[in-house]
Enzyme design. Structure first.
Site, short mmCIF file in Angstrom:
data_model
loop_
_atom_site.label_atom_id
_atom_site.label_comp_id
_atom_site.label_asym_id
_atom_site.label_seq_id
_atom_site.Cartn_x
_atom_site.Cartn_y
_atom_site.Cartn_z
N CYS A 1 0.81 -1.29 0.06
CA CYS A 1 -0.01 -0.02 -0.21
C CYS A 1 0.77 1.30 -0.02
CB CYS A 1 -1.02 -0.04 1.31
SG CYS A 1 -0.14 -0.09 2.73
N CYS B 1 3.12 1.53 3.01
CA CYS B 1 4.36 0.56 2.96
C CYS B 1 5.39 1.15 2.26
CB CYS B 1 3.69 -0.67 2.56
SG CYS B 1 2.31 -1.61 3.36
#
Length: 76
Positions: free
Chosen positions: A11, A14
């Site tokens: 994501c 991340c």
């Protein structure tokens, strides 16, 4: 050489955490290996239930947070 693992499905958070980890290594002036762990079984293997998570040398340091480069540098 330290090993940093970013646990998460890939994501935006991340990706930002991985970028901050790279910057932290540069600030600290140390060599690090950065690995992204996106496999759910791999993530669960660390007992992590929220992502992103930061693992340094096999120890979970933070869960569910995007630390700044400076915060990560202090952990290194």
């Amino acid at each position: 050489m330290k090993k940093i693992q970013i646990l998460g499905p890939g994501c935006t958070k991340c990706t930002k955490l991985a970028a901050n980890a790279t910057e932290a290594a540069k600030l600290a002036g140390i060599d690090v290996e950065i690995e992204k762990v996106t496999d759910i079984q791999g993530i669960m293997g660390y007992g992590v239930m929220m992502t992103p998570a930061l693992v340094i040398d096999g120890q979970v340091k933070t869960v569910g947070k995007v630390l700044s480069a400076e915060e990560i540098r202090k952990l290194l």
